[in-house]
Write an enzyme that holds these catalytic residues in place. Structure first.
Site, short mmCIF file in Angstrom:
data_model
loop_
_atom_site.label_atom_id
_atom_site.label_comp_id
_atom_site.label_asym_id
_atom_site.label_seq_id
_atom_site.Cartn_x
_atom_site.Cartn_y
_atom_site.Cartn_z
CG ASP A 137 -6.78 8.72 85.18
OD1 ASP A 137 -7.85 9.24 84.81
OD2 ASP A 137 -5.78 8.63 84.43
CE LYS A 169 -9.76 10.53 77.66
NZ LYS A 169 -9.31 10.36 76.33
CD1 TRP A 198 -4.38 6.56 79.16
CD2 TRP A 198 -3.15 8.43 79.27
NE1 TRP A 198 -4.48 7.20 77.95
CE2 TRP A 198 -3.74 8.35 77.98
CE3 TRP A 198 -2.34 9.52 79.56
CZ2 TRP A 198 -3.53 9.33 77.00
CZ3 TRP A 198 -2.13 10.48 78.58
CH2 TRP A 198 -2.72 10.39 77.33
C1 LIG Z 1 -7.21 7.41 81.40
C2 LIG Z 1 -6.58 8.70 80.98
N1 LIG Z 1 -5.88 9.40 81.88
C3 LIG Z 1 -5.30 10.57 81.56
C4 LIG Z 1 -5.38 11.09 80.29
C5 LIG Z 1 -4.70 12.40 79.97
O1 LIG Z 1 -5.64 13.39 79.88
P1 LIG Z 1 -5.29 14.90 79.49
O2 LIG Z 1 -4.94 14.89 78.03
O3 LIG Z 1 -6.54 15.63 79.81
O4 LIG Z 1 -4.15 15.34 80.31
C6 LIG Z 1 -6.10 10.38 79.32
C7 LIG Z 1 -6.21 10.94 77.95
O5 LIG Z 1 -6.67 10.33 77.02
C8 LIG Z 1 -6.70 9.17 79.67
O6 LIG Z 1 -7.40 8.45 78.78
#
Ligand SMILES: Cc1ncc(COP(=O)(O)O)c(C=O)c1O
Length: 382
Positions: free
Chosen positions: A193, A217, A124
């Site tokens: 994040d 989540k 991520w």
């Molecule tokens: C730590 C983290 N950041 C960002 C994301 C991306 O999220 P989204 O699918 O809502 O864009 C995720 C998705 O699993 C994640 O676990």
């Protein structure tokens, strides 16, 4: 061995269940979208039909009417209470998930002549780095790929840039199952994040300029992202942006620049009420630690049958990652777990093995069932 079928969870019948709707729930270890509190789901069932006795369901109300005003105002107030968020910060509910934040942050605050620091601790952050490079200079302040993303860096391992416009980190790495045991220090405004561990432990908002979390989540349905942002950072955002990509516009329009995901915001509001009822973040943190310990103990006491992916000092309390000695055995483990009504244990394709995601709403009983199964499986296959 206890199974999902004998747990209190599976006995819960939905308030409105008809003869054709399945009443039984199994243990859902999915990394996201993920398990939500049962109380919240029951409340949703009711409010989808008719909220606050208005005769109209939550999804059918105008996003500018008094019912939705109440929903969003309560959600913001409860969020502030949970994390002790002062008036120096805006609480926003945006769309596009956490992924849009990967782009919006540099779009608002980074320029070709400035630098932002990004410790890379997994998939991520790698994606966030890729987006940031479109807008300005990026210093990869820690290269987790060199250590297989097995741990998060200490402060001395993060090579910060003097004068960076911000440092962006990911507090919990969903795929590899690592977390920062304590938040990193930063000389520049700190942006986090925290999608996969939002409100799973106390978080010091005042040490951050911005915190964001995709909801799916720990907070609610996918698509909505909770953004907590210091007002002075918002004011620094570029002015020549498309209106929907400017934090300033979202703040000025109370997260209702256009039609928001009103149902998603409503569910998040219900989850906030549930968090407060649980006793807040300190109580939630303790419960999560107890849950995670059950599974980590099963790894550590297996005589090497299971190997944890994360270095012990970086172990996530939300996503527990582990493997057996071979992919065949991993597959057998997952198939056996499915027979015991445990779903979602397959690891992410980049990390392999198994991943047990045990977010706030995941029951302790489910962790006991998994730990028992792990012991049983190791004794039969070791
Ligand atoms: C730590 C983290 N950041 C960002 C994301 C991306 O999220 P989204 O699918 O809502 O864009 C995720 C998705 O699993 C994640 O676990």
């Amino acid at each position: 061995m206890t199974t999902a079928a004998t747990s209190p969870v599976s006995k819960t019948k939905s308030a409105n269940s008809s003869s054709s709707s399945p009443s039984k729930r199994i243990f859902n270890f999915s990394a996201g979208p993920a398990v939500l509190p049962e109380e919240v789901l029951h409340q949703c069932q009711q409010d989808i039909w008719n909220i606050f006795d208005s005769g109209i369901g939550i999804m059918e109300h105008s996003h500018r009417g008094p019912v939705f005003d109440r929903v969003i105002d309560e959600a913001k107030a409860d969020c502030r209470q949970i994390a002790n968020i002062s008036d120096d910060y805006e609480v926003l509910f945006l769309q596009g998930g956490a992924t849009l934040q990967f782009a919006m942050i540099p779009m608002n605050f980074l320029s070709p002549e400035t630098t932002a620091d990004y410790p890379d601790t997994g998939v991520w952050t790698t994606k966030a780095i890729k987006e940031a490079k479109l807008f300005g200079k990026v210093n990869v302040a820690f290269e987790g790929s060199k250590v297989g993303y097995a741990y998060t860096p200490s402060d001395s391992e993060i090579k910060q840039t003097p004068g960076a416009v911000y440092m962006h980190y990911c507090s919990n790495n969903t795929i590899y199952g690592t977390r920062y045991p304590k938040m990193p220090s930063s000389n520049s405004p700190l942006i986090c994040d925290t999608s996969s561990e939002m409100f799973s432990r106390p978080i010091d908002i005042n040490k951050h300029a911005m915190i964001y979390a995709g909801a799916q989540k720990n907070l609610g349905p996918s698509g909505v992202v909770l953004v907590i942002m210091r007002k002075d950072l918002i004011a620094k955002g570029k002015k020549n942006l498309a209106s929907i990509l400017s934090y300033d516009n979202h703040a000025k329009n109370d997260s209702r620049l256009n039609t928001p995901n009103s149902f998603g915001i409503y569910v998040i509001g219900q989850v906030f009420k549930w968090i407060l009822k649980q006793g807040g973040l300190t109580a939630i943190e303790k419960r999560n630690a107890d849950k995670a310990k059950l599974i980590y103990d099963a790894i550590d006491n297996s005589g090497g049958f299971y190997k944890g992916v994360a270095r012990p000092d970086s172990r996530s309390h939300m996503n527990v990652t582990f493997r057996t000695a071979s992919e065949e055995l991993d597959k057998k483990f997952i198939a056996g777990a499915a027979k015991l009504e445990m779903d979602g244990l397959k690891g992410h394709r980049d990390a392999g093995g198994m991943r047990a995601s045990i977010y706030n709403a995941f029951p302790l009983q489910g962790c006991k069932v998994l730990a028992d199964y792990m012991k049983d499986f190791a004794s039969k296959n070791g």
